[in-house]
Design a protein around this motif. Sequence first.
Motif, mmCIF file in Angstrom:
data_model
loop_
_atom_site.group_PDB
_atom_site.id
_atom_site.type_symbol
_atom_site.label_atom_id
_atom_site.label_comp_id
_atom_site.label_asym_id
_atom_site.label_seq_id
_atom_site.Cartn_x
_atom_site.Cartn_y
_atom_site.Cartn_z
ATOM 1 N N PRO A 48 0.844 -1.196 0.000
ATOM 2 C CA PRO A 48 0.000 0.000 0.000
ATOM 3 C C PRO A 48 0.882 1.249 0.000
ATOM 4 C CG PRO A 48 0.050 -0.992 2.180
ATOM 5 C CD PRO A 48 0.777 -1.929 1.259
ATOM 6 N N PRO A 49 0.341 2.359 -0.449
ATOM 7 C CA PRO A 49 1.150 3.579 -0.462
ATOM 8 C C PRO A 49 1.524 4.001 0.958
ATOM 9 C CG PRO A 49 -1.128 4.060 -1.013
ATOM 10 C CD PRO A 49 -1.003 2.584 -0.944
ATOM 11 N N GLN A 50 2.703 4.563 1.081
ATOM 12 C CA GLN A 50 3.173 5.037 2.376
ATOM 13 C C GLN A 50 2.587 6.423 2.626
ATOM 14 O OE1 GLN A 50 7.402 5.351 2.609
ATOM 15 N NE2 GLN A 50 7.413 5.905 4.754
ATOM 16 N N GLN A 51 1.967 6.593 3.783
ATOM 17 C CA GLN A 51 1.406 7.898 4.155
ATOM 18 C C GLN A 51 2.132 8.398 5.384
ATOM 19 O OE1 GLN A 51 -2.796 7.522 4.705
ATOM 20 N NE2 GLN A 51 -3.181 7.004 2.583
ATOM 21 N N GLU A 52 2.697 9.575 5.261
ATOM 22 C CA GLU A 52 3.434 10.170 6.366
ATOM 23 C C GLU A 52 2.885 11.555 6.667
ATOM 24 O OE1 GLU A 52 7.984 8.621 6.306
ATOM 25 O OE2 GLU A 52 7.506 10.281 4.996
ATOM 26 N N ALA A 53 2.861 11.882 7.945
ATOM 27 C CA ALA A 53 2.594 13.246 8.377
ATOM 28 C C ALA A 53 3.958 13.843 8.717
ATOM 29 C CB ALA A 53 1.672 13.271 9.584
ATOM 30 N N ILE A 125 2.032 20.940 9.869
ATOM 31 C CA ILE A 125 2.208 19.521 9.616
ATOM 32 C C ILE A 125 1.478 19.205 8.316
ATOM 33 C CG2 ILE A 125 0.242 18.852 11.023
ATOM 34 C CD1 ILE A 125 1.851 16.371 11.890
ATOM 35 N N ASN A 126 2.074 18.383 7.504
ATOM 36 C CA ASN A 126 1.504 18.072 6.186
ATOM 37 C C ASN A 126 1.504 16.572 5.975
ATOM 38 O OD1 ASN A 126 0.494 18.536 3.597
ATOM 39 N ND2 ASN A 126 2.534 18.617 2.711
ATOM 40 N N GLN A 127 0.429 16.079 5.403
ATOM 41 C CA GLN A 127 0.360 14.638 5.109
ATOM 42 C C GLN A 127 0.764 14.404 3.673
ATOM 43 O OE1 GLN A 127 -3.005 12.525 6.603
ATOM 44 N NE2 GLN A 127 -2.966 11.105 4.894
ATOM 45 N N GLU A 128 1.664 13.452 3.477
ATOM 46 C CA GLU A 128 2.174 13.125 2.144
ATOM 47 C C GLU A 128 1.937 11.655 1.874
ATOM 48 O OE1 GLU A 128 6.282 14.213 2.106
ATOM 49 O OE2 GLU A 128 5.849 16.337 2.408
#
Length: 132
Positions: A48-53, A125-128
Amino acid sequence: MAESWQSGITRALRYLMDPRRRTAVVAITLAGIGLIVFGVYASTSGPPPQQEAVVYFSPDATKAQKDAVRAACPSVGKAIQEPPDRNNLASSRVYPLRYDVARASTADRAAIYACVHRQAGVVGINQETQGQ
């Protein structure tokens, strides 16, 4: 107008059904089916795609402020604080605090965001999402 539209389709079908064009039509059809199958496979398989804040600090934030944010805002639920990078890359120094939020609930993310925004030296903070 409807008749000209239908006659255009009829002419196109006759053109494509001509035995002299059969090889090209079959090859193009198989290529189209192959592209569709590959697209479905590529979309559904793999990790699954990696989601980072990613926490953004002000340019004048000190290392002590960044460490204080890390200590004050630990993991919440499935929003997991990632360990500090052990390299000396510029991006690791600028964005030293990240959270893995791929499996986190909305409440977990909200708790992390609220905690981080209360800290000194934090701009936001941003979610990528990566890997898609």
